[in-house]
Design a protein around this motif. Structure first.
Motif, PDB file in Angstrom:
ATOM      1  N   GLY A 158      46.687  44.249  35.025  1.00  0.00           N
ATOM      2  CA  GLY A 158      45.441  43.490  35.130  1.00  0.00           C
ATOM      3  C   GLY A 158      45.677  41.990  35.093  1.00  0.00           C
ATOM      4  N   ILE A 159      46.586  41.564  34.245  1.00  0.00           N
ATOM      5  CA  ILE A 159      46.929  40.140  34.180  1.00  0.00           C
ATOM      6  C   ILE A 159      47.545  39.698  35.504  1.00  0.00           C
ATOM      7  CG2 ILE A 159      48.422  38.412  33.089  1.00  0.00           C
ATOM      8  CD1 ILE A 159      48.140  40.094  30.477  1.00  0.00           C
ATOM      9  N   ALA A 160      48.489  40.478  36.007  1.00  0.00           N
ATOM     10  CA  ALA A 160      49.153  40.126  37.266  1.00  0.00           C
ATOM     11  C   ALA A 160      48.140  40.041  38.407  1.00  0.00           C
ATOM     12  CB  ALA A 160      50.241  41.151  37.590  1.00  0.00           C
ATOM     13  N   TYR A 161      47.254  41.011  38.493  1.00  0.00           N
ATOM     14  CA  TYR A 161      46.237  41.012  39.540  1.00  0.00           C
ATOM     15  C   TYR A 161      45.342  39.782  39.417  1.00  0.00           C
ATOM     16  CZ  TYR A 161      42.422  42.411  42.545  1.00  0.00           C
ATOM     17  OH  TYR A 161      41.472  42.430  43.531  1.00  0.00           O
ATOM     18  N   ASP A 162      44.881  39.523  38.212  1.00  0.00           N
ATOM     19  CA  ASP A 162      43.989  38.387  37.985  1.00  0.00           C
ATOM     20  C   ASP A 162      44.667  37.071  38.367  1.00  0.00           C
ATOM     21  OD1 ASP A 162      41.373  37.430  36.684  1.00  0.00           O
ATOM     22  OD2 ASP A 162      42.910  36.227  35.667  1.00  0.00           O
ATOM     23  N   TYR A 163      45.893  36.905  37.941  1.00  0.00           N
ATOM     24  CA  TYR A 163      46.600  35.660  38.229  1.00  0.00           C
ATOM     25  C   TYR A 163      46.810  35.476  39.729  1.00  0.00           C
ATOM     26  CZ  TYR A 163      50.088  31.999  38.309  1.00  0.00           C
ATOM     27  OH  TYR A 163      50.761  30.835  38.582  1.00  0.00           O
ATOM     28  N   GLU A 164      47.186  36.522  40.415  1.00  0.00           N
ATOM     29  CA  GLU A 164      47.444  36.412  41.861  1.00  0.00           C
ATOM     30  C   GLU A 164      46.171  36.180  42.663  1.00  0.00           C
ATOM     31  OE1 GLU A 164      49.120  36.163  45.542  1.00  0.00           O
ATOM     32  OE2 GLU A 164      50.127  36.043  43.609  1.00  0.00           O
ATOM     33  N   TRP A 165      45.090  36.863  42.313  1.00  0.00           N
ATOM     34  CA  TRP A 165      43.909  36.846  43.172  1.00  0.00           C
ATOM     35  C   TRP A 165      42.742  36.019  42.643  1.00  0.00           C
ATOM     36  CZ3 TRP A 165      45.446  38.093  47.644  1.00  0.00           C
ATOM     37  CH2 TRP A 165      46.473  39.027  47.813  1.00  0.00           C
ATOM     38  N   GLN A 166      42.783  35.619  41.386  1.00  0.00           N
ATOM     39  CA  GLN A 166      41.650  34.863  40.829  1.00  0.00           C
ATOM     40  C   GLN A 166      41.995  33.422  40.436  1.00  0.00           C
ATOM     41  OE1 GLN A 166      38.657  36.386  40.934  1.00  0.00           O
ATOM     42  NE2 GLN A 166      39.708  38.169  41.745  1.00  0.00           N
TER      43      GLN A 166
END
Length: 108
Positions: free
Chosen positions: A96-104
């Motif tokens: 979730g952290i990785a996704y958030d950092y990449e896309w948000q």
């Protein structure tokens, strides 16, 4: 040194690039001490290092610096939650952290 100590030190520090630099160096160092959770520390280290590389030699508004610090403090909180969780939940939180950092996150 524990991640809780690192996260608290960052939260209490200023919002200058030196604080982000200390965070990424400490997170990378902790990867060597706690290899089972290295992926979580790596996420934090990479985000903090990206901030430093992006803004170290530039004048940054307090708003930009505080927004970045707030994002990283949130990630730190999620890592602390992951460290207390079962392995499957730990993996999901890290993802979730990785996704958030990449896309948000676009600022750093």
């Amino acid at each position: 040194m524990t991640f809780q100590y690192i996260a608290q030190r960052f939260e209490r520090s200023g919002s200058g690039s030196d604080s982000f630099k200390a965070l990424f160096k400490s997170a990378f160092d902790l990867m060597k001490e706690d290899t089972a959770n290295a992926s979580l520390y790596f996420l934090i280290a990479v985000a903090a290092k990206s901030y430093v590389r992006t803004y170290e030699d530039q004048a940054v508004t307090e708003e930009v610096a505080e927004r970045a610090k707030t994002i990283l403090c949130g990630y730190n909180t999620r890592v602390l939650e992951a460290l207390a969780a079962e392995p499957a939940a730990r993996y999901a939180i890290g993802s979730g952290i990785a996704y958030d950092y990449e896309w948000q996150v676009a600022d750093f």
